[in-house]
Design a protein around this motif. Structure first.
Motif, short mmCIF file in Angstrom:
data_model
loop_
_atom_site.label_atom_id
_atom_site.label_comp_id
_atom_site.label_asym_id
_atom_site.label_seq_id
_atom_site.Cartn_x
_atom_site.Cartn_y
_atom_site.Cartn_z
N PRO A 76 0.83 -1.21 0.00
CA PRO A 76 0.00 0.00 0.00
C PRO A 76 0.86 1.25 0.00
O PRO A 76 2.06 1.21 0.29
N THR A 77 0.25 2.37 -0.36
CA THR A 77 0.93 3.65 -0.22
C THR A 77 1.12 3.97 1.26
O THR A 77 0.51 3.34 2.13
N VAL A 113 2.94 -5.37 6.79
CA VAL A 113 4.07 -4.56 6.33
C VAL A 113 5.09 -4.50 7.45
O VAL A 113 4.90 -3.80 8.43
N ASN A 114 6.17 -5.24 7.30
CA ASN A 114 7.16 -5.31 8.39
C ASN A 114 8.30 -4.32 8.23
O ASN A 114 9.16 -4.22 9.10
N TYR A 119 6.62 0.43 1.67
CA TYR A 119 5.41 1.11 1.22
C TYR A 119 5.57 1.62 -0.22
O TYR A 119 6.61 2.17 -0.58
N GLU A 120 4.53 1.38 -1.04
CA GLU A 120 4.44 1.82 -2.44
C GLU A 120 5.29 1.00 -3.40
O GLU A 120 5.22 1.20 -4.62
N MET A 121 6.08 0.06 -2.87
CA MET A 121 6.95 -0.73 -3.73
C MET A 121 6.25 -2.01 -4.19
O MET A 121 5.24 -2.44 -3.62
N GLU A 122 6.80 -2.65 -5.21
CA GLU A 122 6.26 -3.92 -5.69
C GLU A 122 6.46 -5.00 -4.63
O GLU A 122 7.45 -5.02 -3.91
N SER A 123 5.50 -5.92 -4.56
CA SER A 123 5.67 -7.05 -3.65
C SER A 123 6.61 -8.06 -4.28
O SER A 123 6.64 -8.24 -5.50
N CYS A 253 -7.58 -6.44 3.07
CA CYS A 253 -7.62 -7.79 2.47
C CYS A 253 -6.84 -7.84 1.16
O CYS A 253 -5.99 -8.72 0.96
N GLY A 254 -7.09 -6.87 0.28
CA GLY A 254 -6.44 -6.88 -1.02
C GLY A 254 -4.94 -6.72 -0.94
O GLY A 254 -4.18 -7.46 -1.59
N TYR A 255 -4.48 -5.77 -0.13
CA TYR A 255 -3.04 -5.52 -0.06
C TYR A 255 -2.30 -6.60 0.73
O TYR A 255 -1.14 -6.90 0.44
#
Length: 442
Positions: A76-77, A113-114, A119-123, A253-255
């Motif tokens: 996520p952002t 998100v650890n 944040y904002e980067m590709e998974s 849920c989505g992120y």
């Protein structure tokens, strides 16, 4: 006699040869219960399509391919992340004596998100990894369009400048070229910061001075979110879920799926809630970047016009990476979403406009120019499904004749004039033609 009758029934019912219980064409329909079709920001999901095969129509050969793609699945952002963290802390701090019901998973829940740097980067991990999805698509292109690739020349891959877009383009290039990536591929980064690029851009919304994205101010789903909150609070006593939390949970849920490949948050919400969540997102996109905005087709027409020019050339491959909203304006310019308005009072279940159909994470538009013996034709592939153009499908395999395609892709209004570009900014898109090979960004 009765015994013999039941014996025959049992024999045919369970005989492998009879296949009564295993018909060759499934009679079930489960696709629309797939939660990926209702997520805001969730993983890629194929367009439902029209059942047309990906193989070229009989007698046709692919002469050119163009790809316009959104960046892949991502974290996520930062702003969305703060909202998710707030929800996470609220769930963990609620006074719950016995974890039960749909929210029982919260007892062992860890925030997905650890590292704030992500944040904002590709998974990069999990089954829905954005970079892996892009790499696999590149490998698919290598196999499908091998005859169009010239190993002796450098192929440009154009990418808007945000890091997640560039990373997606690079991963696609590595899947496409493998060990020849550094010598065969040149990543061309098109600046998207500020508005000085004018029409020479992959992000035409940002550079259009007259594009107002604040026109849509409606809200939707309060009653449905309220009912969902009451359901969760009743089934999982001790929590204090609010209607606003329902919207956040849907996005969470989505992120979380993007990052981890799984999410218990998805299981907690009902299909009623997901229907409302999807429709709320559809409304926003429809009136900000889709057919409901008077400048959407103008913005997308800039890229469509470039496609028309490229279709008239001998170039074999064109690859472009961008953001969801700019890709949506392209779809709008093509006339693929056929709705002219959406209700703000109730869900229009029979709409053609669904963001999950057009712009999930990793969304892609593939344009193929085909040589079909005595004619040239064009077909469009939206999120891996053949998608005939409305009003233009008279060619083989429901393709559109090249001349008609070019006419449809030629915008009604000039981008520079409609967007009010000043004289000191580019009035034409030229980067597809004036690029120079560089390997410093690979």
């Amino acid at each position: 006699m009765i015994f013999k009758f039941f014996f025959l029934v049992a024999y045919f019912a369970f005989s492998a040869e009879a296949s009564i219980l295993s018909p060759p064409y499934p009679q079930t329909s489960t696709d629309q219960s797939n939660v990926l079709r209702y997520l805001n920001g969730g993983p890629f999901v194929e367009n439902t399509g029209f059942g047309l095969p990906l193989d070229p129509p009989y007698g046709c050969k692919i002469e050119q391919v163009q790809l316009f793609m959104r960046h892949g699945e991502r974290y996520p952002t930062k702003s969305a992340g703060k909202t998710f963290e707030t929800l996470y802390q609220k769930l963990k701090n609620d006074t719950v004596t016995s974890y039960s019901g749909p929210l029982a998973f919260v007892k062992d829940l860890e925030y997905f998100v650890n590292d704030p740097e992500n944040y904002e980067m590709e998974s990069t991990k999990g089954v829905y990894s954005g970079l892996l999805e892009a790499y696999r698509l590149g490998a698919f292109f290598r196999e499908r369009y091998e005859s169009l690739l010239d190993s002796s020349s450098v192929v440009p891959i154009f990418a808007a400048s945000q890091q997640r877009v560039v990373d997606t383009a690079r991963s696609f290039g590595k899947g496409l070229f493998l060990d020849q990536y550094n010598s065969s591929c040149s990543i061309q980064i098109i600046n998207e910061v500020g508005k000085m690029n004018g029409a020479n851009t992959l992000t035409p919304i940002t550079n259009c001075l007259s594009y107002n994205t604040s026109l849509y101010q409606h809200t939707f789903g309060e009653n449905i979110y309220q009912a969902e909150a009451e359901r969760l609070n009743a089934l999982s006593p001790g929590f204090n879920i609010t209607p606003d939390d329902i919207f956040t949970m849907g996005a969470y849920c989505g992120y979380e799926l993007n990052v981890k490949g799984k999410s218990d948050m998805c299981q907690a919400l009902s299909m009623d809630a997901f229907q409302a969540l999807q429709y709320q997102d559809d409304l926003q996109k429809f009136y900000q970047f889709g057919p409901g905005h008077n400048m959407s087709a103008v913005s997308g027409g800039l890229l469509a016009n470039a496609s028309a020019q490229l279709l008239q050339e001998d170039r074999k491959v064109v690859f472009s990476f961008m953001h969801d909203n700019d890709l949506l304006t392209y779809f709008t310019a093509l006339g693929l979403p056929t709705d002219t308005e959406l209700s703000t009072e109730e869900i229009e279940f029979h709409r053609s406009f669904k963001t999950s159909e057009f712009i999930p994470q990793g969304a892609r538009l593939i344009i193929e120019k085909l040589n079909c013996s005595d004619s040239e034709n064009v077909r469009f592939i939206v999120n891996d499904k053949v998608y005939p153009l409305p009003g233009c499908s008279s060619g083989p395999g429901f393709t559109c004749p090249l001349e008609e395609t070019i006419e449809l892709l030629t915008p009604e209004h000039e981008y520079a004039e409609a967007c009010g570009l000043p004289d000191d900014r580019p009035h034409e898109l030229t980067f597809y033609w004036d690029w120079e090979p560089t390997f410093t960004d690979n």
